[in-house]
Write a protein that holds these residues in place. Structure first.
Motif, PDB file in Angstrom:
ATOM      1  N   SER A 153       0.825  -1.207   0.000  1.00  0.00           N
ATOM      2  CA  SER A 153       0.000   0.000   0.000  1.00  0.00           C
ATOM      3  C   SER A 153       0.863   1.262   0.000  1.00  0.00           C
ATOM      4  O   SER A 153       0.423   2.315  -0.471  1.00  0.00           O
ATOM      5  N   GLN A 154       2.073   1.183   0.518  1.00  0.00           N
ATOM      6  CA  GLN A 154       3.013   2.301   0.449  1.00  0.00           C
ATOM      7  C   GLN A 154       3.785   2.278  -0.869  1.00  0.00           C
ATOM      8  O   GLN A 154       3.961   3.314  -1.517  1.00  0.00           O
ATOM      9  N   LEU A 155       4.226   1.107  -1.264  1.00  0.00           N
ATOM     10  CA  LEU A 155       5.051   0.980  -2.463  1.00  0.00           C
ATOM     11  C   LEU A 155       4.312   1.392  -3.734  1.00  0.00           C
ATOM     12  O   LEU A 155       4.940   1.759  -4.734  1.00  0.00           O
ATOM     13  N   LYS A 156       2.994   1.353  -3.723  1.00  0.00           N
ATOM     14  CA  LYS A 156       2.231   1.722  -4.922  1.00  0.00           C
ATOM     15  C   LYS A 156       2.432   3.184  -5.302  1.00  0.00           C
ATOM     16  O   LYS A 156       2.096   3.582  -6.422  1.00  0.00           O
ATOM     17  N   SER A 157       2.999   3.996  -4.399  1.00  0.00           N
ATOM     18  CA  SER A 157       3.249   5.408  -4.704  1.00  0.00           C
ATOM     19  C   SER A 157       4.550   5.633  -5.461  1.00  0.00           C
ATOM     20  O   SER A 157       4.862   6.767  -5.824  1.00  0.00           O
ATOM     21  N   LEU A 158       5.311   4.579  -5.709  1.00  0.00           N
ATOM     22  CA  LEU A 158       6.557   4.737  -6.461  1.00  0.00           C
ATOM     23  C   LEU A 158       6.251   5.119  -7.908  1.00  0.00           C
ATOM     24  O   LEU A 158       5.459   4.442  -8.579  1.00  0.00           O
ATOM     25  N   PRO A 159       6.875   6.171  -8.421  1.00  0.00           N
ATOM     26  CA  PRO A 159       6.510   6.684  -9.739  1.00  0.00           C
ATOM     27  C   PRO A 159       7.182   5.999 -10.912  1.00  0.00           C
ATOM     28  O   PRO A 159       6.828   6.261 -12.064  1.00  0.00           O
ATOM     29  N   GLY A 160       8.172   5.156 -10.654  1.00  0.00           N
ATOM     30  CA  GLY A 160       8.886   4.514 -11.751  1.00  0.00           C
ATOM     31  C   GLY A 160       9.447   3.181 -11.331  1.00  0.00           C
ATOM     32  O   GLY A 160       9.262   2.727 -10.197  1.00  0.00           O
ATOM     33  N   PRO A 161      10.164   2.510 -12.238  1.00  0.00           N
ATOM     34  CA  PRO A 161      10.714   1.188 -11.936  1.00  0.00           C
ATOM     35  C   PRO A 161      11.776   1.245 -10.843  1.00  0.00           C
ATOM     36  O   PRO A 161      12.364   2.295 -10.576  1.00  0.00           O
ATOM     37  N   VAL A 162      12.033   0.096 -10.237  1.00  0.00           N
ATOM     38  CA  VAL A 162      12.956  -0.012  -9.107  1.00  0.00           C
ATOM     39  C   VAL A 162      13.995  -1.081  -9.397  1.00  0.00           C
ATOM     40  O   VAL A 162      13.664  -2.177  -9.868  1.00  0.00           O
ATOM     41  N   LEU A 163      15.250  -0.761  -9.116  1.00  0.00           N
ATOM     42  CA  LEU A 163      16.325  -1.746  -9.103  1.00  0.00           C
ATOM     43  C   LEU A 163      16.815  -1.890  -7.670  1.00  0.00           C
ATOM     44  O   LEU A 163      17.190  -0.895  -7.036  1.00  0.00           O
ATOM     45  N   GLY A 164      16.797  -3.105  -7.151  1.00  0.00           N
ATOM     46  CA  GLY A 164      17.298  -3.361  -5.809  1.00  0.00           C
ATOM     47  C   GLY A 164      18.413  -4.385  -5.840  1.00  0.00           C
ATOM     48  O   GLY A 164      18.260  -5.455  -6.429  1.00  0.00           O
ATOM     49  N   ILE A 165      19.536  -4.052  -5.219  1.00  0.00           N
ATOM     50  CA  ILE A 165      20.692  -4.943  -5.178  1.00  0.00           C
ATOM     51  C   ILE A 165      21.042  -5.213  -3.725  1.00  0.00           C
ATOM     52  O   ILE A 165      21.214  -4.280  -2.929  1.00  0.00           O
ATOM     53  N   PHE A 166      21.159  -6.496  -3.370  1.00  0.00           N
ATOM     54  CA  PHE A 166      21.382  -6.888  -1.984  1.00  0.00           C
ATOM     55  C   PHE A 166      22.415  -8.014  -1.921  1.00  0.00           C
ATOM     56  O   PHE A 166      22.652  -8.713  -2.901  1.00  0.00           O
ATOM     57  N   GLY A 167      23.017  -8.170  -0.724  1.00  0.00           N
ATOM     58  CA  GLY A 167      23.971  -9.243  -0.500  1.00  0.00           C
ATOM     59  C   GLY A 167      23.332 -10.382   0.263  1.00  0.00           C
ATOM     60  O   GLY A 167      22.653 -10.160   1.277  1.00  0.00           O
ATOM     61  N   GLY A 168      23.540 -11.603  -0.192  1.00  0.00           N
ATOM     62  CA  GLY A 168      22.937 -12.752   0.454  1.00  0.00           C
ATOM     63  C   GLY A 168      23.481 -13.017   1.847  1.00  0.00           C
ATOM     64  O   GLY A 168      22.820 -13.679   2.648  1.00  0.00           O
ATOM     65  N   ALA A 169      24.687 -12.499   2.151  1.00  0.00           N
ATOM     66  CA  ALA A 169      25.280 -12.702   3.475  1.00  0.00           C
ATOM     67  C   ALA A 169      25.114 -11.476   4.370  1.00  0.00           C
ATOM     68  O   ALA A 169      25.708 -11.414   5.442  1.00  0.00           O
ATOM     69  N   ASP A 170      24.322 -10.515   3.935  1.00  0.00           N
ATOM     70  CA  ASP A 170      24.082  -9.297   4.709  1.00  0.00           C
ATOM     71  C   ASP A 170      23.198  -9.629   5.909  1.00  0.00           C
ATOM     72  O   ASP A 170      22.051 -10.033   5.754  1.00  0.00           O
ATOM     73  N   GLN A 171      23.738  -9.455   7.114  1.00  0.00           N
ATOM     74  CA  GLN A 171      22.975  -9.796   8.308  1.00  0.00           C
ATOM     75  C   GLN A 171      22.107  -8.647   8.805  1.00  0.00           C
ATOM     76  O   GLN A 171      21.318  -8.819   9.728  1.00  0.00           O
ATOM     77  N   SER A 172      22.248  -7.456   8.197  1.00  0.00           N
ATOM     78  CA  SER A 172      21.385  -6.347   8.583  1.00  0.00           C
ATOM     79  C   SER A 172      20.102  -6.311   7.762  1.00  0.00           C
ATOM     80  O   SER A 172      19.087  -5.767   8.205  1.00  0.00           O
ATOM     81  N   ILE A 173      20.134  -6.867   6.552  1.00  0.00           N
ATOM     82  CA  ILE A 173      18.942  -6.976   5.699  1.00  0.00           C
ATOM     83  C   ILE A 173      18.852  -8.437   5.266  1.00  0.00           C
ATOM     84  O   ILE A 173      19.640  -8.895   4.435  1.00  0.00           O
TER      85      ILE A 173
END
Length: 303
Positions: free
Chosen positions: A184-204
């Motif tokens: 319901s919050q993310l629907k306000s994004l005006p354009g495409p999203v690229l997300g890059i994350f680390g598989g060993a990241d213990q904070s996310i």
């Protein structure tokens, strides 16, 4: 009983000493680092929400107009590696603005880095980014309808949250920034999203990333979410290290492809017709504690 009291007193003394040390170290680092931004900024941007914003602006060698990118720093503040990545993007044909969102504060000391974040109101961050966006729109060599925002760590989360409030943005890139999973919050994004994350990241955690992707899909937001297996938090480092290849080089290539498709493709815009959301801000102490762990003794200890 006396032994228990002595142990308790010892614990209290250790805790008090640790608090005094941390507070003192933050103050000392602030006193020693007053001029760190002088060599890292080349532009002052007028700001109706407060003092002028110091920023580093990188421009392509060829004449414009060009698409533009707002590049948001990590929780350290504006530092040379961000300037280097801004220059690298400028060579790809973008005008890049890397603003100082901590208003003069930058560090290499984890306690102060966390203090910078928790002491900077979300409304202030949004207001300062509004000023940067307005400045870009006013530049004759900028394509005003082709402006994206991207960020690393703190900057990744900030880029996502800013995009929720500004429907003039063409795209959002977050590299290991704290995600939002509520569709319901993310629907306000005006354009495409690229997300890059680390598989060993213990904070996310990977489960958080998967929930983020699911939320984007539910909200109908075009997205590309990549988890780099065995990579820690903040694995995309300086441009010199990126150019050596490996996972961080692959991640950077993803950024370049995404920005080219989102900002340089003249066949049409991916802009969505949405209404801006309210400022989204919260203090997730678990996230910041794990982030401190990642940057000190965890897998992401890279400074």
């Amino acid at each position: 009983m006396k032994i228990i009291k002595r142990i308790g007193l010892g614990i209290v003394i250790v805790v008090v000493a640790l608090v005094v040390f941390l507070v003192g170290s933050v103050v000392l680092d602030a006193l020693l680092g007053g001029g760190r931004l002088d060599a890292l900024t080349n532009t002052d941007i007028s700001n109706a929400n407060g003092p002028d914003i110091r920023a580093y602006v990188a421009r392509p060698a060829t004449p414009g107009p060009h698409p533009a990118v707002i590049m948001i720093h990590e929780f350290w503040g504006l530092r040379p590696d961000i300037v280097g990545k801004a220059e690298a993007l400028a060579q790809e044909g973008y005008i890049v603005v890397a603003p100082d969102l901590f208003r003069g504060s930058t560090t290499g000391w984890v306690p102060r880095a966390i203090y910078q974040v928790v002491s900077t109101p979300q409304e202030q961050i949004i207001g300062d980014l509004d000023a940067v966006f307005a400045w870009l729109e006013s530049q004759a060599d900028v394509k005003a309808d082709r402006i994206a925002v991207m960020g690393f760590c703190f900057g990744g989360g900030a880029s996502l949250r800013y995009s929720l409030t500004n429907n003039g943005l063409a795209g959002t890139v977050l590299l290991y920034g704290s995600p939002i999973t509520d569709a319901s919050q993310l629907k306000s994004l005006p354009g495409p999203v690229l997300g890059i994350f680390g598989g060993a990241d213990q904070s996310i955690s990977v489960s958080q990333v998967n929930a983020f992707e699911a939320g984007l899909n539910e909200a109908g937001v075009p997205n590309q979410i990549t988890i780099y297996e065995n990579q820690p938090h903040a694995f995309v480092k300086s441009i010199e290290e990126i150019q050596q290849g490996g996972p961080q080089g692959q991640a950077w290539d993803e950024v370049l492809v995404f920005l080219k498709e989102t900002l340089q493709d003249e066949t049409g815009s991916n802009r969505r017709q949405v209404s801006p959301a309210q400022v989204v801000g919260s203090t997730d102490w678990r996230y910041w504690l794990m982030l401190a762990y990642e940057h000190t003794i965890g897998s992401g200890a890279h400074h």
